[in-house]
Design an enzyme around this catalytic site. Structure first.
Site, short mmCIF file in Angstrom:
data_model
loop_
_atom_site.label_atom_id
_atom_site.label_comp_id
_atom_site.label_asym_id
_atom_site.label_seq_id
_atom_site.Cartn_x
_atom_site.Cartn_y
_atom_site.Cartn_z
N HIS A 1 0.76 -1.08 -0.01
CA HIS A 1 0.10 -0.02 0.05
C HIS A 1 0.91 1.26 0.02
O HIS A 1 2.03 1.26 0.40
CB HIS A 1 -0.87 0.12 1.29
CG HIS A 1 -1.92 1.27 1.20
ND1 HIS A 1 -1.72 2.48 1.70
CD2 HIS A 1 -3.27 1.03 0.58
CE1 HIS A 1 -2.76 3.28 1.21
NE2 HIS A 1 -3.83 2.42 0.90
N GLU B 1 -3.12 3.19 -7.30
CA GLU B 1 -3.71 4.38 -6.45
C GLU B 1 -2.67 5.68 -6.66
O GLU B 1 -1.55 5.42 -6.08
CB GLU B 1 -3.60 4.14 -5.24
CG GLU B 1 -4.77 3.02 -4.89
CD GLU B 1 -5.08 3.00 -3.20
OE1 GLU B 1 -6.17 2.75 -3.09
OE2 GLU B 1 -3.94 3.03 -2.49
O1 G3P Z 1 -6.47 2.05 0.34
C1 G3P Z 1 -7.32 2.92 -0.19
C2 G3P Z 1 -6.79 4.42 -0.20
O2 G3P Z 1 -5.30 4.60 -0.27
C3 G3P Z 1 -7.58 5.36 -0.73
O3 G3P Z 1 -7.74 6.16 0.07
O4 G3P Z 1 -9.05 7.81 1.30
O5 G3P Z 1 -8.61 8.42 -0.90
O6 G3P Z 1 -10.26 6.64 -0.49
P1 G3P Z 1 -8.92 7.27 0.01
#
Ligand code: G3P
Length: 228
Positions: free
Chosen positions: A97, A145
């Site tokens: 992550h 991400e």
């Molecule tokens: O693991 C999920 C993440 O890093 C996304 O975070 O708060 O942008 O939904 P968020």
């Protein structure tokens, strides 16, 4: 491997938010279970390590660890043993992550150990290039991400659509079996629909649900967009 994971899939990362610790992790998992039953969408949660067992005992829902270490039985004090996570009843784990980054060789070793322990692997990546690099390790899922959008409320599926579709294309070129999720800034059903249109098999979400004034309503909005 056979898992209870079906697509499209919502994975709610509970991170270390105050709103999602201890009994609040169990409460959020119960909401996820309820919304999953209502909409037919597969929803899993990833609580803190100490909250895994209480959540697993209280709620019939797929539960993920936030991290494991590529160690085996023996002298690895302080590490998270994959077999301990599987033995607690987790179906899978996040790996790499953005808030728990690993070098590529550690990602490869961790995916291998997760497979040996029978854990479903969701490997997070920050770019199309990193996605291409980890695809040969054949994880079950690669989750794209962009770090700058995490927790921002600005959805990756709208702000960086090319990163989502590019990750789907590039990861699938290397490994046609891999499913790609996207995450960062997802807060609405519209963001989810955009993600699915880009080829994503689901979303990884945290603050949009955990810190919402009404997590139940928020999760329902996301899940309904998936079941449309
Ligand atoms: O693991 C999920 C993440 O890093 C996304 O975070 O708060 O942008 O939904 P968020």
């Amino acid at each position: 491997m056979t898992t209870p994971i079906e697509y499209p899939f919502i994975l709610v990362n509970l991170k270390t938010y105050e709103e999602s610790l201890g009994p609040k992790a169990v409460a959020l998992a119960s909401i996820a279970r309820e919304i999953s039953q209502q909409t037919g969408v597969c929803i899993a949660v990833a609580p803190q390590t100490v909250d895994l067992s209480p959540v697993i005992k209280a709620v019939k829902i797929p539960v993920f660890a936030q991290h494991i270490d590529p160690v085996g039985y023996g002298r690895f004090t302080g590490h998270v043993l994959p077999e301990a996570i599987a033995g607690a009843g987790c179906v899978g784990t996040l790996i790499n992550h953005s808030e728990r980054r690993l070098p590529l060789e550690a990602i490869e070793a961790t995916v291998k150990r997760a497979k040996e322990a029978g854990l479903f692997q969701v490997v997070c990546v920050d770019s199309v290039e990193t996605g291409r690099s980890v695809a040969p390790y054949s994880p079950d899922v690669i989750a794209i991400e962009p770090p700058e959008l995490i927790g921002s409320g600005i959805p990756v599926s709208k702000a960086r659509p090319e990163v989502v579709s590019g990750s789907v294309d590039e990861c699938r070129k290397v490994n046609p079996d891999v499913n790609v999720l996207c995450g960062a800034g997802i807060t609405s059903g519209e963001d989810v629909s955009a993600a699915l249109r880009l080829g994503s098999a689901g979303v990884l979400v945290a603050s949009g649900v955990v810190k919402a004034a009404d997590p139940r309503a928020k999760l329902l909005d996301l899940a309904q967009a998936m079941s449309e």
